[in-house]
Design a protein around this motif. Structure first.
Motif, PDB file in Angstrom:
ATOM      1  N   ALA A 108       0.722  -1.386  -0.047  1.00 40.66           N
ATOM      2  CA  ALA A 108       0.084  -0.115  -0.114  1.00 40.66           C
ATOM      3  C   ALA A 108       0.859   1.198  -0.006  1.00 40.66           C
ATOM      4  CB  ALA A 108      -1.054   0.131   1.065  1.00 40.66           C
ATOM      5  N   ILE A 109       0.409   2.256  -0.667  1.00 42.30           N
ATOM      6  CA  ILE A 109       1.156   3.535  -0.907  1.00 42.30           C
ATOM      7  C   ILE A 109       0.805   4.559   0.162  1.00 42.30           C
ATOM      8  CG2 ILE A 109      -0.187   4.797  -2.623  1.00 42.30           C
ATOM      9  CD1 ILE A 109       3.284   4.766  -2.879  1.00 42.30           C
ATOM     10  N   ILE A 110      -0.260   4.262   0.963  1.00 44.03           N
ATOM     11  CA  ILE A 110      -0.815   5.177   1.790  1.00 44.03           C
ATOM     12  C   ILE A 110      -1.465   4.193   3.003  1.00 44.03           C
ATOM     13  CG2 ILE A 110      -2.506   6.769   2.609  1.00 44.03           C
ATOM     14  CD1 ILE A 110      -2.819   7.759  -0.255  1.00 44.03           C
ATOM     15  N   MET A 256       7.878   4.247  -7.990  1.00 44.30           N
ATOM     16  CA  MET A 256       7.242   5.044  -6.671  1.00 44.30           C
ATOM     17  C   MET A 256       7.494   6.498  -7.161  1.00 44.30           C
ATOM     18  SD  MET A 256       6.595   4.867  -3.426  1.00 44.30           S
ATOM     19  CE  MET A 256       7.164   3.294  -3.149  1.00 44.30           C
ATOM     20  N   LEU A 257       8.348   6.946  -7.892  1.00 44.44           N
ATOM     21  CA  LEU A 257       8.208   8.508  -8.357  1.00 44.44           C
ATOM     22  C   LEU A 257       7.041   8.706  -8.787  1.00 44.44           C
ATOM     23  CD1 LEU A 257       9.917  11.100  -8.425  1.00 44.44           C
ATOM     24  CD2 LEU A 257      10.713  10.155 -10.741  1.00 44.44           C
ATOM     25  N   CYS A 258       6.384   7.895  -9.783  1.00 44.28           N
ATOM     26  CA  CYS A 258       5.115   8.243 -10.227  1.00 44.28           C
ATOM     27  C   CYS A 258       3.881   8.403  -9.411  1.00 44.28           C
ATOM     28  CB  CYS A 258       4.857   7.234 -11.466  1.00 44.28           C
ATOM     29  SG  CYS A 258       5.567   7.283 -12.987  1.00 44.28           S
ATOM     30  N   SER A 259       3.918   7.436  -8.529  1.00 40.85           N
ATOM     31  CA  SER A 259       2.955   7.472  -7.321  1.00 40.85           C
ATOM     32  C   SER A 259       3.073   8.607  -6.608  1.00 40.85           C
ATOM     33  CB  SER A 259       3.117   6.010  -6.483  1.00 40.85           C
ATOM     34  OG  SER A 259       2.879   5.124  -7.190  1.00 40.85           O
ATOM     35  N   LEU A 260       4.205   9.128  -6.288  1.00 34.51           N
ATOM     36  CA  LEU A 260       4.541  10.262  -5.261  1.00 34.51           C
ATOM     37  C   LEU A 260       4.040  11.578  -6.231  1.00 34.51           C
ATOM     38  CD1 LEU A 260       7.906   9.350  -3.847  1.00 34.51           C
ATOM     39  CD2 LEU A 260       5.661   9.499  -2.776  1.00 34.51           C
ATOM     40  N   THR A 261       4.379  11.301  -7.547  1.00 27.87           N
ATOM     41  CA  THR A 261       3.746  12.680  -8.385  1.00 27.87           C
ATOM     42  C   THR A 261       2.329  12.629  -8.321  1.00 27.87           C
ATOM     43  OG1 THR A 261       5.975  12.379  -9.629  1.00 27.87           O
ATOM     44  CG2 THR A 261       3.989  13.474 -10.641  1.00 27.87           C
ATOM     45  N   VAL A 262       1.489  11.420  -8.500  1.00 30.41           N
ATOM     46  CA  VAL A 262      -0.022  11.548  -8.285  1.00 30.41           C
ATOM     47  C   VAL A 262      -0.314  12.472  -7.024  1.00 30.41           C
ATOM     48  CG1 VAL A 262      -2.011  10.229  -7.939  1.00 30.41           C
ATOM     49  CG2 VAL A 262      -0.290   9.338  -9.721  1.00 30.41           C
ATOM     50  N   MET A 263       0.299  11.946  -5.934  1.00 33.02           N
ATOM     51  CA  MET A 263       0.164  12.584  -4.626  1.00 33.02           C
ATOM     52  C   MET A 263       0.179  14.140  -4.712  1.00 33.02           C
ATOM     53  SD  MET A 263       1.438  10.047  -1.697  1.00 33.02           S
ATOM     54  CE  MET A 263       1.291   8.090  -1.932  1.00 33.02           C
ATOM     55  N   LYS A 264       1.403  14.519  -5.362  1.00 33.11           N
ATOM     56  CA  LYS A 264       1.653  15.881  -5.270  1.00 33.11           C
ATOM     57  C   LYS A 264       0.904  16.781  -6.245  1.00 33.11           C
ATOM     58  CE  LYS A 264       5.729  16.398  -3.083  1.00 33.11           C
ATOM     59  NZ  LYS A 264       6.187  17.481  -2.049  1.00 33.11           N
ATOM     60  N   ALA A 265       0.310  16.186  -7.318  1.00 33.68           N
ATOM     61  CA  ALA A 265      -0.579  16.703  -8.140  1.00 33.68           C
ATOM     62  C   ALA A 265      -1.739  16.957  -7.666  1.00 33.68           C
ATOM     63  CB  ALA A 265      -0.888  15.814  -9.501  1.00 33.68           C
ATOM     64  N   ILE A 266      -2.363  16.365  -6.516  1.00 31.36           N
ATOM     65  CA  ILE A 266      -3.737  17.014  -5.999  1.00 31.36           C
ATOM     66  C   ILE A 266      -3.430  17.349  -4.571  1.00 31.36           C
ATOM     67  CG2 ILE A 266      -4.905  14.867  -7.269  1.00 31.36           C
ATOM     68  CD1 ILE A 266      -4.902  13.121  -4.552  1.00 31.36           C
ATOM     69  N   GLY A 267      -2.119  17.657  -4.289  1.00 36.05           N
ATOM     70  CA  GLY A 267      -2.017  18.642  -3.223  1.00 36.05           C
ATOM     71  C   GLY A 267      -2.112  17.621  -1.726  1.00 36.05           C
ATOM     72  N   PHE A 268      -1.845  16.355  -2.083  1.00 32.47           N
ATOM     73  CA  PHE A 268      -2.032  15.186  -0.753  1.00 32.47           C
ATOM     74  C   PHE A 268      -0.560  15.384   0.066  1.00 32.47           C
ATOM     75  CE2 PHE A 268      -0.797  11.205   1.040  1.00 32.47           C
ATOM     76  CZ  PHE A 268      -2.229  11.066   1.921  1.00 32.47           C
ATOM     77  N   ASP A 269      -0.852  15.624   1.282  1.00 29.15           N
ATOM     78  CA  ASP A 269       0.423  15.725   2.094  1.00 29.15           C
ATOM     79  C   ASP A 269       0.109  15.320   3.619  1.00 29.15           C
ATOM     80  OD1 ASP A 269       2.830  15.756   3.208  1.00 29.15           O
ATOM     81  OD2 ASP A 269       3.405  17.612   2.785  1.00 29.15           O
ATOM     82  N   ASP A 270       0.083  13.983   4.060  1.00 31.11           N
ATOM     83  CA  ASP A 270      -0.348  13.661   5.244  1.00 31.11           C
ATOM     84  C   ASP A 270       0.512  14.127   6.558  1.00 31.11           C
ATOM     85  OD1 ASP A 270       1.557  11.732   4.865  1.00 31.11           O
ATOM     86  OD2 ASP A 270       0.072  10.025   4.984  1.00 31.11           O
TER      87      ASP A 270
END
Length: 285
Positions: A108-110, A256-270
């Motif tokens: 899981a990525i999250i 992993m870089l692509c997955s992290l880019t998805v998170m950055k694109a929507i402004g996700f940061d937990d």
């Protein structure tokens, strides 16, 4: 009138509301929820989602978002139109669906909502991701939809092929970065990719002989070898020496870089995500 759909293979133990939808788990303890969600041989019923309208488009998008979170194929099935309104929705769905083996996308990525440090992360991601996917202007301008679903398709393949997985990732990343930068003319794709990733704070280089894994050119050299020569590795001249670049060795970094880019694109940061985990393999800070 509220409509309900079943969720198969997504781990959650607490009810939550995100993007106007109510997600209700069937298991309240982490051990049971994880066992049901991470079963690779079957899709097990892990909960329901309800809202005013559960149509095909929403089902498709939810499957993509929840699969991305798990990095494992997740199914969402709407309640049949002729369902019995008086019965508990959970009782109207199959408990287990066995169609094909689920392929683990690396974990899981999250993190799970069962533990305090990450208890709200999954809800937050759904809350951010669904409106972005449903925003046609945003997706047309950034190719975000392509990026997310290409990430997901890498592990939803019936039989994962290394070259197809690599192509999905690198093409999704390139299309997204070119769209965000408005750069469709640079012959060297490393230019828009590096520029966009740097804007997100990633420590990347267009080409750095001392940091091969952080160099975007590394991943493009491998792509060229795969799709022009049909080879899984290529040799390039670095610092007057021949260095072999291998697809298998660098696939994790790219994925992993692509997955992290998805998170950055929507402004996700937990607040817990280690944004350099694509290099050091430590997902959490």
């Amino acid at each position: 009138m509220t409509q309900t759909a079943a969720i198969y293979g997504f781990e959650f133990t607490r009810e939550f509301v995100a993007a106007g939808l109510r997600f209700t788990p069937i298991a309240g303890d982490h051990r049971t929820a994880k066992a049901l969600a991470r079963d690779l041989s079957s899709h097990n019923l892990t909960g329901t989602v309800s809202g005013e309208v559960i149509d095909r488009g929403l089902v498709y998008e939810l499957e993509g978002i929840l699969s991305f979170i798990e990095h494992l194929d997740v199914m969402v099935l709407a309640l049949p139109e002729d369902s019995d309104d008086d019965r508990n929705p959970v009782d109207q769905f199959q408990r287990t669906i066995t169609t094909h083996r689920r392929h683990n996308g690396g974990g899981a990525i999250i993190g799970s909502d069962a533990f305090n440090p990450w208890k709200d992360s999954r809800r937050k991601f759904v809350e951010l991701a669904l409106p972005h996917l449903r925003d046609k202007k945003f997706c047309e301008a950034t190719k975000f939809r392509q990026l997310l679903f290409k990430c997901v398709e890498t592990f939803r393949q019936r039989q994962p092929f290394l070259e197809i997985t690599y192509f999905l990732l690198i093409s999704g990343l390139e299309a997204f970065c070119r769209a965000c930068q408005g750069d469709y003319t640079s012959r060297n794709a490393a230019i828009p990719i590096t520029t966009q990733l740097k804007s997100y704070g990633f420590n990347v280089f267009q080409d750095n002989p001392n940091e091969i894994s952080r160099s975007i050119s590394t991943y493009l050299h491998i792509r060229n070898a795969l799709f022009h020569q049909g080879e899984f590795s290529t040799t390039v001249n670095i610092n007057n020496g021949q260095v072999e670049l291998n697809c298998s060795k660098h696939l994790f970094n790219l994925s992993m870089l692509c997955s992290l880019t998805v998170m950055k694109a929507i402004g996700f940061d937990d607040g817990r995500t280690n944004w350099d985990c694509w290099i050091d393999r430590q997902l959490l800070k």
